[in-house]
Design a protein around this motif. Sequence first.
Motif, PDB file in Angstrom:
ATOM      1  N   ARG A 102       0.810  -1.223   0.000  1.00 19.86           N
ATOM      2  CA  ARG A 102       0.000   0.000   0.000  1.00 19.86           C
ATOM      3  C   ARG A 102       0.842   1.273   0.000  1.00 19.86           C
ATOM      4  N   ASP A 103       1.959   1.286   0.765  1.00 11.56           N
ATOM      5  CA  ASP A 103       2.621   2.548   1.067  1.00 11.56           C
ATOM      6  C   ASP A 103       4.013   2.728   0.472  1.00 11.56           C
ATOM      7  N   ALA A 104       4.723   1.644   0.162  1.00 11.88           N
ATOM      8  CA  ALA A 104       6.137   1.769  -0.231  1.00 11.88           C
ATOM      9  C   ALA A 104       6.319   2.709  -1.415  1.00 11.88           C
ATOM     10  N   GLY A 105       5.452   2.613  -2.391  1.00 14.75           N
ATOM     11  CA  GLY A 105       5.594   3.433  -3.588  1.00 14.75           C
ATOM     12  C   GLY A 105       5.185   4.877  -3.411  1.00 14.75           C
ATOM     13  N   LYS A 106       4.608   5.224  -2.266  1.00 16.13           N
ATOM     14  CA  LYS A 106       4.147   6.598  -2.021  1.00 16.13           C
ATOM     15  C   LYS A 106       5.197   7.449  -1.314  1.00 16.13           C
ATOM     16  N   HIS A 107       6.288   6.841  -0.892  1.00 20.66           N
ATOM     17  CA  HIS A 107       7.362   7.592  -0.225  1.00 20.66           C
ATOM     18  C   HIS A 107       8.043   8.500  -1.243  1.00 20.66           C
ATOM     19  N   ARG A 108       8.528   9.657  -0.792  1.00 17.70           N
ATOM     20  CA  ARG A 108       9.210  10.571  -1.723  1.00 17.70           C
ATOM     21  C   ARG A 108      10.521   9.985  -2.226  1.00 17.70           C
ATOM     22  N   SER A 109      11.092   9.033  -1.494  1.00 16.88           N
ATOM     23  CA  SER A 109      12.271   8.305  -1.950  1.00 16.88           C
ATOM     24  C   SER A 109      11.824   7.045  -2.682  1.00 16.88           C
ATOM     25  N   PRO A 110      12.471   6.696  -3.806  1.00 12.43           N
ATOM     26  CA  PRO A 110      12.089   5.469  -4.505  1.00 12.43           C
ATOM     27  C   PRO A 110      12.485   4.202  -3.755  1.00 12.43           C
ATOM     28  N   ASN A 111      13.267   4.344  -2.689  1.00 13.49           N
ATOM     29  CA  ASN A 111      13.776   3.170  -1.976  1.00 13.49           C
ATOM     30  C   ASN A 111      13.393   3.123  -0.503  1.00 13.49           C
ATOM     31  N   ALA A 112      13.393   4.249   0.186  1.00 11.53           N
ATOM     32  CA  ALA A 112      13.202   4.240   1.640  1.00 11.53           C
ATOM     33  C   ALA A 112      11.840   3.702   2.051  1.00 11.53           C
ATOM     34  N   GLY A 113      10.845   3.824   1.178  1.00  7.12           N
ATOM     35  CA  GLY A 113       9.518   3.372   1.540  1.00  7.12           C
ATOM     36  C   GLY A 113       9.412   1.882   1.785  1.00  7.12           C
ATOM     37  N   TRP A 114      10.262   1.101   1.152  1.00  7.83           N
ATOM     38  CA  TRP A 114      10.178  -0.360   1.314  1.00  7.83           C
ATOM     39  C   TRP A 114      10.530  -0.808   2.730  1.00  7.83           C
ATOM     40  N   PRO A 115      11.705  -0.459   3.252  1.00  3.79           N
ATOM     41  CA  PRO A 115      11.985  -0.879   4.629  1.00  3.79           C
ATOM     42  C   PRO A 115      11.129  -0.162   5.661  1.00  3.79           C
ATOM     43  N   GLU A 116      10.816   1.112   5.437  1.00  7.48           N
ATOM     44  CA  GLU A 116      10.016   1.856   6.416  1.00  7.48           C
ATOM     45  C   GLU A 116       8.604   1.302   6.511  1.00  7.48           C
ATOM     46  N   SER A 117       7.975   1.040   5.372  1.00  8.21           N
ATOM     47  CA  SER A 117       6.601   0.533   5.408  1.00  8.21           C
ATOM     48  C   SER A 117       6.555  -0.871   6.007  1.00  8.21           C
ATOM     49  N   ALA A 118       7.544  -1.705   5.692  1.00  9.12           N
ATOM     50  CA  ALA A 118       7.574  -3.053   6.264  1.00  9.12           C
ATOM     51  C   ALA A 118       7.747  -2.989   7.777  1.00  9.12           C
ATOM     52  N   MET A 119       8.648  -2.145   8.242  1.00  8.15           N
ATOM     53  CA  MET A 119       8.866  -1.999   9.683  1.00  8.15           C
ATOM     54  C   MET A 119       7.619  -1.454  10.362  1.00  8.15           C
ATOM     55  N   ALA A 120       7.005  -0.440   9.776  1.00  7.51           N
ATOM     56  CA  ALA A 120       5.815   0.158  10.369  1.00  7.51           C
ATOM     57  C   ALA A 120       4.687  -0.854  10.482  1.00  7.51           C
ATOM     58  N   GLY A 121       4.440  -1.582   9.392  1.00  5.73           N
ATOM     59  CA  GLY A 121       3.365  -2.558   9.422  1.00  5.73           C
ATOM     60  C   GLY A 121       3.617  -3.679  10.413  1.00  5.73           C
ATOM     61  N   ALA A 122       4.854  -4.129  10.498  1.00  3.22           N
ATOM     62  CA  ALA A 122       5.191  -5.212  11.423  1.00  3.22           C
ATOM     63  C   ALA A 122       4.978  -4.804  12.870  1.00  3.22           C
ATOM     64  N   LEU A 123       5.238  -3.536  13.183  1.00  2.42           N
ATOM     65  CA  LEU A 123       5.147  -3.062  14.570  1.00  2.42           C
ATOM     66  C   LEU A 123       3.821  -2.387  14.883  1.00  2.42           C
ATOM     67  N   GLY A 124       2.945  -2.232  13.878  1.00  3.90           N
ATOM     68  CA  GLY A 124       1.670  -1.558  14.119  1.00  3.90           C
ATOM     69  C   GLY A 124       1.822  -0.067  14.307  1.00  3.90           C
ATOM     70  N   LEU A 125       2.775   0.550  13.599  1.00  2.00           N
ATOM     71  CA  LEU A 125       3.046   1.976  13.720  1.00  2.00           C
ATOM     72  C   LEU A 125       2.719   2.695  12.412  1.00  2.00           C
ATOM     73  N   ALA A 126       2.726   4.018  12.474  1.00  2.00           N
ATOM     74  CA  ALA A 126       2.664   4.870  11.282  1.00  2.00           C
ATOM     75  C   ALA A 126       3.910   5.739  11.294  1.00  2.00           C
TER      76      ALA A 126
END
Length: 319
Positions: free
Chosen positions: A240-264
């Motif tokens: 849902r979110d990885a491709g919406k990050h302003r960075s073409p790469n940072a969204g992948w690890p950030e969204s995975a970490m956020a979803g795993a921990l229940g964070l935004a």
Amino acid sequence: MFVLLAFLSLLVELGFGYPDRLVRAIGHPVIWIGHLISFLDRHLNRATLSDMQRRISGVAALIVLVGVPAAIAFAISTALSALPFGIILVAILGSSLLSQRSLASHVKAVADALDEGGLSAGRRAVSMIVGRDPDQLDEAAVCRAAIESLSENFSDGIVAPAFWLGAGGLVGGVAYKAANTADSMIGHRTPRHEAFGWAAARFDDLINLPASRLTGLLLVAAAALVPGADPANAWRSVLRDAGKHRSPNAGWPESAMAGALGLALAGPRVYGGLLVQDHLMGNGRREATSADIRRALRLYWTADLIMIAGFGLLAAMLR
């Protein structure tokens, strides 16, 4: 042999890191590369040049700062590989391109500072690993910043150099580290570096594409093994979110970490006094705590060990 080199380099760095005494004695590859970048910035990025001339100079600088360290790495690795157990010696050098231990140490320091010294101590600790204005951060924002830094730097500082060590040996790892360091130093949209650092920023985006995706997958896999983490939500967040990050790469690890921990994570942030709007990664809580930082570290270490095991298995299969 390159995959085996990446595996051994990860093991060496995991076990020993890069000792502070060695930094004080001879420095660190990132420091040496940084000196070269600063030299090129001073001599090629002149204020009298037009934006187009600066962009061309930036391309030339990128070729030099990637080519020179890579050539040195090629000469050293060729010489060492001819020796008995030479791959061990090359792996020791390759381990200096990784930061498994130091990343975890810096992020853990934020949680410790918050628990022991409160918000002011947490702000000081997080200012060592993020570029945003620490005085603008409340406790939840300090925790989110630490977790975001852990996520991004797991990709940039560990998975990516390991990937390029496995793909191109010491030459590949050193070339990656030089380009990534250039992006961190001159790849900013400032009056001085927007044109000169354009090539460094775009090249860094390109070479981090495979590792950022792999990092997201590693964090999703790790969430299946860490009690309390949610692998299904991590995967949904990536989609849902990885491709919406302003960075073409940072969204992948950030969204995975956020979803795993229940964070935004991510969202609006202040850098250099300027508000940067960014899409939220994950749809959970914004009120992160020091306990969430420690949960993120458990997820990080699990993902890191999965990656090491993967390199070891692949090396054994290729042998």
